[in-house]
Design a protein around this motif. Structure first.
Motif, PDB file in Angstrom:
ATOM      1  N   PHE A 103       0.827  -1.205   0.000  1.00 32.26           N
ATOM      2  CA  PHE A 103       0.000   0.000   0.000  1.00 32.26           C
ATOM      3  C   PHE A 103       0.861   1.254   0.000  1.00 32.26           C
ATOM      4  CE2 PHE A 103      -1.707   3.400   2.696  1.00 32.26           C
ATOM      5  CZ  PHE A 103      -2.757   3.821   1.909  1.00 32.26           C
ATOM      6  N   VAL A 104       1.908   1.233   0.801  1.00 34.16           N
ATOM      7  CA  VAL A 104       2.761   2.418   0.921  1.00 34.16           C
ATOM      8  C   VAL A 104       3.403   2.736  -0.432  1.00 34.16           C
ATOM      9  CG1 VAL A 104       4.773   3.369   2.091  1.00 34.16           C
ATOM     10  CG2 VAL A 104       3.148   1.962   3.348  1.00 34.16           C
ATOM     11  N   VAL A 156      -5.779   9.258  -3.720  1.00 31.40           N
ATOM     12  CA  VAL A 156      -4.455   9.749  -4.112  1.00 31.40           C
ATOM     13  C   VAL A 156      -4.577  11.054  -4.893  1.00 31.40           C
ATOM     14  CG1 VAL A 156      -3.181   7.581  -4.019  1.00 31.40           C
ATOM     15  CG2 VAL A 156      -4.307   8.227  -6.138  1.00 31.40           C
ATOM     16  N   VAL A 157      -5.615  11.175  -5.707  1.00 35.75           N
ATOM     17  CA  VAL A 157      -5.778  12.440  -6.446  1.00 35.75           C
ATOM     18  C   VAL A 157      -6.000  13.578  -5.456  1.00 35.75           C
ATOM     19  CG1 VAL A 157      -7.244  13.714  -8.032  1.00 35.75           C
ATOM     20  CG2 VAL A 157      -6.627  11.359  -8.543  1.00 35.75           C
ATOM     21  N   GLN A 182      -2.823  14.387  -3.406  1.00 37.42           N
ATOM     22  CA  GLN A 182      -1.832  15.139  -4.177  1.00 37.42           C
ATOM     23  C   GLN A 182      -2.304  16.578  -4.371  1.00 37.42           C
ATOM     24  OE1 GLN A 182      -1.807  16.382  -7.600  1.00 37.42           O
ATOM     25  NE2 GLN A 182       0.243  17.145  -7.142  1.00 37.42           N
ATOM     26  N   LEU A 231      10.660   3.369   3.929  1.00 37.06           N
ATOM     27  CA  LEU A 231      10.157   4.613   3.340  1.00 37.06           C
ATOM     28  C   LEU A 231      11.032   5.797   3.734  1.00 37.06           C
ATOM     29  CD1 LEU A 231       7.810   5.816   1.649  1.00 37.06           C
ATOM     30  CD2 LEU A 231       6.746   6.429   3.812  1.00 37.06           C
ATOM     31  N   VAL A 286      -4.909   1.264 -10.778  1.00 36.30           N
ATOM     32  CA  VAL A 286      -6.225   0.744 -10.405  1.00 36.30           C
ATOM     33  C   VAL A 286      -6.462  -0.600 -11.087  1.00 36.30           C
ATOM     34  CG1 VAL A 286      -8.682   1.119 -10.808  1.00 36.30           C
ATOM     35  CG2 VAL A 286      -7.300   2.929  -9.819  1.00 36.30           C
ATOM     36  N   LEU A 302       0.711   6.408   7.371  1.00 38.50           N
ATOM     37  CA  LEU A 302       1.382   7.574   6.774  1.00 38.50           C
ATOM     38  C   LEU A 302       1.247   8.799   7.665  1.00 38.50           C
ATOM     39  CD1 LEU A 302       0.114   7.002   3.129  1.00 38.50           C
ATOM     40  CD2 LEU A 302       2.295   6.322   4.110  1.00 38.50           C
ATOM     41  N   ALA A 317      -0.353  11.596  -9.955  1.00 39.05           N
ATOM     42  CA  ALA A 317      -1.216  12.785  -9.969  1.00 39.05           C
ATOM     43  C   ALA A 317      -0.352  14.044 -10.042  1.00 39.05           C
ATOM     44  CB  ALA A 317      -2.108  12.802  -8.730  1.00 39.05           C
ATOM     45  N   ALA A 318       0.770  14.052  -9.333  1.00 40.55           N
ATOM     46  CA  ALA A 318       1.648  15.220  -9.339  1.00 40.55           C
ATOM     47  C   ALA A 318       2.254  15.425 -10.719  1.00 40.55           C
ATOM     48  CB  ALA A 318       2.756  15.050  -8.304  1.00 40.55           C
ATOM     49  N   PHE A 372      -9.296   4.242  -3.838  1.00 42.05           N
ATOM     50  CA  PHE A 372      -7.860   4.539  -3.762  1.00 42.05           C
ATOM     51  C   PHE A 372      -7.500   5.653  -4.737  1.00 42.05           C
ATOM     52  CE2 PHE A 372      -3.649   3.794  -5.640  1.00 42.05           C
ATOM     53  CZ  PHE A 372      -2.848   3.870  -4.522  1.00 42.05           C
ATOM     54  N   ALA A 373      -8.016   5.559  -5.970  1.00 44.88           N
ATOM     55  CA  ALA A 373      -7.721   6.590  -6.969  1.00 44.88           C
ATOM     56  C   ALA A 373      -8.227   7.950  -6.486  1.00 44.88           C
ATOM     57  CB  ALA A 373      -8.360   6.223  -8.305  1.00 44.88           C
ATOM     58  N   ARG A 431     -10.224  19.490  -9.948  1.00 48.20           N
ATOM     59  CA  ARG A 431      -9.789  18.319  -9.191  1.00 48.20           C
ATOM     60  C   ARG A 431     -10.901  17.822  -8.269  1.00 48.20           C
ATOM     61  NH1 ARG A 431      -4.171  16.841  -8.869  1.00 48.20           N
ATOM     62  NH2 ARG A 431      -3.548  16.746 -11.024  1.00 48.20           N
ATOM     63  N   LYS A 489       2.254   1.838  -3.396  1.00 43.44           N
ATOM     64  CA  LYS A 489       1.217   2.221  -4.347  1.00 43.44           C
ATOM     65  C   LYS A 489       0.702   3.625  -4.077  1.00 43.44           C
ATOM     66  CE  LYS A 489      -1.424  -1.235  -6.739  1.00 43.44           C
ATOM     67  NZ  LYS A 489      -2.457  -2.238  -6.671  1.00 43.44           N
ATOM     68  N   TRP A 490       0.575   3.966  -2.813  1.00 44.18           N
ATOM     69  CA  TRP A 490       0.093   5.288  -2.452  1.00 44.18           C
ATOM     70  C   TRP A 490       1.023   6.352  -3.041  1.00 44.18           C
ATOM     71  CZ3 TRP A 490      -4.101   7.429  -0.133  1.00 44.18           C
ATOM     72  CH2 TRP A 490      -3.978   8.745   0.300  1.00 44.18           C
ATOM     73  N   HIS A 491       2.329   6.164  -2.856  1.00 47.46           N
ATOM     74  CA  HIS A 491       3.262   7.169  -3.367  1.00 47.46           C
ATOM     75  C   HIS A 491       3.300   7.180  -4.889  1.00 47.46           C
ATOM     76  CE1 HIS A 491       4.562   7.032   0.853  1.00 47.46           C
ATOM     77  NE2 HIS A 491       4.805   8.306   0.636  1.00 47.46           N
ATOM     78  N   VAL A 549     -10.464  -0.094  -5.206  1.00 48.89           N
ATOM     79  CA  VAL A 549      -9.413   0.485  -6.040  1.00 48.89           C
ATOM     80  C   VAL A 549      -9.817   1.861  -6.563  1.00 48.89           C
ATOM     81  CG1 VAL A 549      -8.327  -1.710  -6.660  1.00 48.89           C
ATOM     82  CG2 VAL A 549     -10.153  -0.813  -8.090  1.00 48.89           C
ATOM     83  N   VAL A 550     -11.114   2.059  -6.825  1.00 51.44           N
ATOM     84  CA  VAL A 550     -11.527   3.379  -7.301  1.00 51.44           C
ATOM     85  C   VAL A 550     -11.443   4.389  -6.154  1.00 51.44           C
ATOM     86  CG1 VAL A 550     -13.371   4.696  -8.374  1.00 51.44           C
ATOM     87  CG2 VAL A 550     -12.955   2.368  -9.097  1.00 51.44           C
ATOM     88  N   ASN A 570       0.780  14.829 -13.351  1.00 52.05           N
ATOM     89  CA  ASN A 570      -0.364  15.017 -14.252  1.00 52.05           C
ATOM     90  C   ASN A 570      -0.533  13.869 -15.229  1.00 52.05           C
ATOM     91  OD1 ASN A 570      -2.042  17.226 -13.782  1.00 52.05           O
ATOM     92  ND2 ASN A 570      -0.337  18.604 -14.246  1.00 52.05           N
ATOM     93  N   ILE A 593      -2.602   6.417 -12.911  1.00 49.39           N
ATOM     94  CA  ILE A 593      -3.459   5.995 -11.795  1.00 49.39           C
ATOM     95  C   ILE A 593      -4.416   4.913 -12.280  1.00 49.39           C
ATOM     96  CG2 ILE A 593      -5.183   6.751 -10.123  1.00 49.39           C
ATOM     97  CD1 ILE A 593      -3.871   9.405 -10.042  1.00 49.39           C
ATOM     98  N   GLY A 596       0.764   6.519  -6.773  1.00 49.69           N
ATOM     99  CA  GLY A 596      -0.470   7.183  -7.184  1.00 49.69           C
ATOM    100  C   GLY A 596      -0.393   8.687  -6.997  1.00 49.69           C
ATOM    101  N   VAL A 597       0.070   9.113  -5.834  1.00 46.09           N
ATOM    102  CA  VAL A 597       0.199  10.554  -5.584  1.00 46.09           C
ATOM    103  C   VAL A 597       1.197  11.161  -6.584  1.00 46.09           C
ATOM    104  CG1 VAL A 597       0.980  12.271  -3.916  1.00 46.09           C
ATOM    105  CG2 VAL A 597      -0.456  10.389  -3.168  1.00 46.09           C
TER     106      VAL A 597
END
Lengths: 499, 547
Positions: free
Chosen positions: A396-397, B179-180, B183, A486, A419, B69, A407-408, B175-176, B202, A399-401, B172-173, A410, A415, A403-404
């Protein structure tokens, strides 16, 4: 000699010397051989711990060995090296314990443990390599020392798989050698540097550097199992379980991924490669591999083959993270080096336990095995959920980063890739978990009972699996703690991006 | 008490103890000697959470930087409503499950999963950051799979497959979405993210993703198919906690995640309202064509959640009155959760034999009372909740509010019809008197649940507008509550009397539970046959086992 020189040397020798001694030792001295393997592994871990502290406090560990004129072999410990070396030292210890239990009374143990130790020495060399040439030398050593391990069983199938492995990896190695020589010709140096060493050359040599970049990626892509260069990996599953475990978690596959990390971050530099437009093709290749590997995993009934395709998919998270050009995504990719290793080795330990204790090789044979082997399956379940990316587990850790970071950068579609991958991971892991815990025994094709004699695996096999499963929860749950992967990956990123 | 709680709840570890207590009890199952106490202890594991919900002052927050986190746990007025209803329903569900059938070996299995699901459900209510919310949400989702498939029959296994497939899509959605947002806002803390000045673009993306991701749990139309199958498959206490407590995970998720009162999102709000209204009606229509009472209840949940999603949509379009709208939604959620849990427990009771005529009357009463409440009959909790929601919608500036004011009473008539159908399907017949009676814990817990479902909303401090109770008992409001009930009963009676097919062949007028899932399964099978032929052929040839 000072500690700075001594430390990398001891780390390298702590597995090299046992390897040599094991070959010299008579084949029936099992206890002594085991003691040497374990002693080496423990010593390595201790030295690595000291070096971790040193690198954190910006101490230099550097050892040069004369090799080619003007191009010595350099062992240098930076934050990134320590990341891989800690992982390999830790997992080597567990895999050694596991292998001693697994190969109890099996033939050819001397050969096995000898090459096993050599394989780890090569990995240490790869981790500590201070320049591309040194990297390459150890990388090829790894190829050669792994061959006997893949072929270990000696069956026609094993020999064939080992040949395929050798063909693929030597081909990749040749491409790497070509690219390295060319790069040396263009740049005049091969020494890794944080943020890369090619910044000044981009204006004049842009196209050449672009070609070299893709040659390097293709060369490393073989071991990293980037599609379409992954063909050897599912075949190499004939190797004994401890070999598969090490292959997928720290040694071969990880060496390829680590090579990609080195090229992107310490040869070209993440920002430079981003500006040169080199990263998008890598993102595409990694994304494709992630989805393709998972789709193929779906169709595998053989447990180890399913895990192999899962590795194809999961290792590309590392390349994906680096290719997005965002520090957070790169953090997610780098940390997955360790996270994937810890989770995947758990899965392979468990697969080995199922084969050893219950004769189970296929998912369809696993009905109700959770009741017979609750601890093995508990470890498996934890690691599988981690692979899917469920908190609080390590996956998860990562994947979270990622994903973020996507997004950063763009890159919303990345993502979507994550998914999709999460969905597919769930689609091939959850049925295993369901079958093991919830399906009723005794009804496989009318056969009476597949595993009525099955009992929980013995301790040397069970303890490593339980430990790594617990570890994949601990490093996720306490992801922000001082000593977590991490946090260390954050340190790497800060140095790579010059933040 | 309140001071003491405020004091200790400023430590993050205390929150974790409250959440993890059910997990600790579940862990006892690994100890041979302690295993048999697990079922007995299960309901009591909710007690600390209940104490927090009832007595902790609002606004207690604890940062737990070392958890995941960087986590934050705490209680606000929103959290209090959900924590109360969650803990209460899990407690009563746990008592109901004390009957003998759950306490054999498979029962220990059941209680372990019951406790894990409980921990997830409690945890997500008090989580104030995305990662820990997501974590507890996942714990709840995956552990509850075992509750759904508890009885292991083929139809139950199918329900389980549909449940887990939909749940994973939701995970999973979601999750998306997270994260969006994390961020865009630069933080994973819910409150800070709402205030971070994220761009409307956003926000739109996050809202739509969360509508899909959490929509699975809430049974948003198109994502609702698992609900009738799982509610029917799950044993009574599990169905009660799923329909009463777990369904609200979606609601609290939206309340935490979306910028209510901060940013107006007219288009996305319209989408919420539109889908909500569609669900409110589709739930009724499909629900009326169900043959099993639990499936009827599931479609009623689709319909009721639709009403709440529609109200959230309105709130997304008019940020100004959010504080009041929030109150109305919370009361509605509280009412629906308790009434729905009561209906499931009563239904479970109705399947059991009764020792005497008096106890059969009791069962019948337990069926009718929450049904009336859900229908919004005068003096019930439903009347108060519906009145509050309606007046809030009327005051909002949304373009949809006129539509809603017109359509919601019609949907209410639909709910009455559904409840008539439900009561008829589960009415205990005359032959059911026997010595093999329903176990006492089940009967008691069902009755307590019914009582709570009536009284709680009236007793809840600051429920809706200050004079809501007064307004709800005014003649006008009484009439507003009474006429849909009367109309619904009249329509049901007329329908049975005058429309021949309804009377003569009611079984022809049915739709399978899970409606479109049947089509999806057929399409999936065909697709699999098309593309999977190769794979099947290949896997049919036996492989050499690998070691």
């Amino acid at each position: 000699m000072t500690a700075s020189v001594l430390m990398p040397l001891i780390v390298l020798l702590s597995s090299l010397v046992p390897a040599v001694l094991i070959f010299l030792l008579p084949a029936d001295r099992h206890w002594l051989r085991g003691a040497m393997s374990l002693g080496g592994a423990t010593l390595k871990l201790a030295i690595v711990a000291i070096m971790l502290w040193g690198v954190f406090h910006e101490q230099t560990y550097r050892l040069t060995i004369p090799f080619l004129p003007g191009l010595p072999l350099t062992l240098h410990a930076d934050a990134l090296s320590m990341f891989l070396i800690t992982l390999s030292a830790l997992l080597w210890l567990f895999t050694t314990i596991y292998a001693i239990g697994y190969l109890d009374n099996a033939p050819h143990r001397r050969r096995f443990f000898g090459f096993f130790s050599l394989c780890v020495s090569a990995t240490v060399g790869i981790a500590l390599a201070g320049d591309l040439l040194t990297f390459l030398v150890f990388y090829e050593l790894l190829t050669l020392t792994t061959y006997p391990l893949v072929a270990h069983r000696g069956s026609a199938k094993a020999l064939q798989a080992a040949r395929t492995y050798l063909t693929y990896t030597l081909g990749g190695g040749a491409v790497l050698l070509l690219a390295t020589v060319w790069l040396y010709h263009v740049a005049g140096t091969l020494a890794f540097r944080e943020q890369g060493f090619l910044n000044g050359l981009v204006a004049e040599q842009g196209p050449t550097l672009t070609v070299i970049f893709f040659l390097l990626i293709a060369g490393f892509g073989v071991k990293a199992a980037l599609v379409p260069l992954h063909g050897w990996l599912p075949k190499a599953m004939v190797a004994p379980a401890p070999v598969s475990a090490l292959l997928h978690a720290v040694a071969v596959v990880k060496a390829g991924a680590f090579g990609i990390v080195r090229v992107v971050s310490d040869v070209y530099g993440i920002e430079t490669s981003d500006q040169m437009g080199l990263l998008l093709p890598l993102t595409l290749a990694a994304s494709f591999t992630i989805v393709y590997g998972s789709v193929r995993a779906l169709a595998q009934d053989d447990l180890k083959r399913r895990l192999a395709y899962s590795t194809v998919s999961q290792v590309s998270y590392i390349a994906l993270g680096l290719s997005l050009g965002s520090p957070i995504a790169a953090l997610g990719g780098i940390v997955h080096l360790v996270h994937q290793g810890v989770m995947k080795i758990t899965l392979f330990f468990c697969a080995g336990n199922l084969a050893e204790s219950a004769g189970i090789y296929r998912v369809s044979q696993m009905r109700g095995i959770g009741r017979r082997m609750p601890w093995t399956m508990a470890a498996f379940t934890v690691a599988a959920f981690g692979m899917i990316g469920i908190p609080p587990l390590a996956g998860f850790v990562s994947k979270w980063h990622l994903g973020v970071g996507a997004a950063a950068a763009n890159q919303g579609w990345v993502i979507a890739v994550l998914v999709t991958s999460g969905l597919l991971n769930a689609a091939y892991f959850l049925p295993i978990i369901h079958t093991a815990w919830f399906a009723v025994e005794n009804s496989v094709n009318g056969k009476s009972d597949d595993h009525k004699d099955a009992a929980e695996a013995k301790w040397p096999l069970l303890a490593p699996a339980l430990f790594t499963a617990a570890l994949s929860m601990i490093i996720g749950l306490f992801a922000t703690a001082d000593a977590s992967p991490l946090t260390w990956a954050t340190l790497i990123m800060r140095r790579e991006f010059g933040l | 008490m309140s001071d003491f709680l405020a004091n200790i709840l400023s430590h993050g570890g205390v929150w974790l103890l409250v959440i993890a207590l059910p997990m600790t009890v579940a862990a006892l199952a690994t100890i041979r000697g302690a295993r048999r106490y697990v079922p007995l202890l299960a309901p009591w594991a909710t007690l600390p959470a209940l104490v927090v919900a009832l007595w902790a002052p609002a606004g207690v927050v604890a940062d737990v930087p070392w958890f995941l986190l960087g986590a934050q746990f705490g209680l606000d007025e929103t959290g209090r409503v959900f924590l109360f209803l969650t803990a209460t329903i899990w407690f009563i569900g746990g008592v109901y499950a004390q009957s003998r059938s759950f306490r054999d070996h498979a029962g220990t299995h059941f209680f372990v999963l019951f406790l894990l699901t409980m921990a997830g459900n409690l945890g997500l209510v008090v989580s104030l950051d995305m990662a820990s919310f997501y974590m507890w949400f996942a714990v709840m989702t995956f552990a509850s799979y075992g509750l759904v498939i508890h009885s292991r029959s083929p139809s139950v296994m199918r329900a389980g497959r549909v449940y887990i497939a939909m749940a994973v899509i939701g995970e999973v959605v979601l999750f998306a979405a997270m994260v969006v947002l994390a961020q865009s806002a630069g933080t994973a803390n819910f409150e800070q993210a709402q205030l971070a000045g994220v761009s409307p673009d956003r926000w739109r993306l996050v809202s739509v993703l969360s509508l899909l991701g959490l929509g699975v749990k809430a049974g948003v139309i198109g994502l609702h198919m698992w609900m009738p199958l799982s509610y029917r498959a799950a044993p009574t206490p599990a169905a009660a906690v799923m329909s009463g407590a777990m369904i609200n995970a979606a609601l609290i998720g939206w309340l935490r995640l979306l910028p209510f009162g901060q940013v107006e999102l007219p288009v996305v709000g319209g989408l919420f309202t539109g889908l909500g209204l569609l669900a409110a009606f589709a739930g009724v229509f499909i629900g009326l064509m169900q043959r099993h009472p639990k499936a009827v209840l599931a479609y009623s949940s689709v319909s009721q959640m639709g009403t709440m999603v529609a109200a959230l949509g309105v709130a997304l379009q008019s940020a100004g009155r959010w504080q009041f709208a929030l109150g109305a939604v919370l009361i509605y959620a509280l009412h629906h959760a308790l009434a729905k849990a009561a209906l499931f427990l009563a239904q479970g009771l109705s399947e059991q034999a009764v020792p005497s005529r008096a106890s059969r009357w009791l069962t019948q009463l337990a069926l009718v009372m929450p049904a009336l409440s859900l229908a919004g009959a005068p003096w019930t909790s439903g009347a108060l909740a519906k009145a509050g929601l309606k007046s809030e919608i009327a005051l909002s500036s949304s373009v949809w509010s006129d539509w809603l004011i017109t359509l919601l009473p019609i949907a209410a008539v639909g709910t009455v019809l559904l409840m008539v159908r439900f009561v008829c399907l589960s009415w205990p017949g005359k032959a059911a008197i026997s010595q093999q009676a329903a176990p006492l814990p089940a009967a008691i817990s069902a009755c307590v649940m019914v009582t709570l479902s009536y009284s709680t909303v009236w007793l809840w401090p600051n429920a809706g507008p200050a004079n809501a109770a007064e307004v709800a008992s005014s003649p006008k409001a009484l009439w507003a509550g009474a006429y849909p009930v009367l109309a619904g009963i009249a329509i049901a009676w007329l329908g049975v009397k005058t429309i021949k097919p309804v009377r003569l062949a009611p079984n022809r007028l049915t739709l399978p539970a899970g409606d479109i899932v049947v089509l999806i399964e057929k399409a999936g099978k065909r697709l699999f046959r098309l593309i999977g032929k190769q794979a099947i052929n290949r896997s049919a040839t036996p492989r050499q086992p690998l070691a």
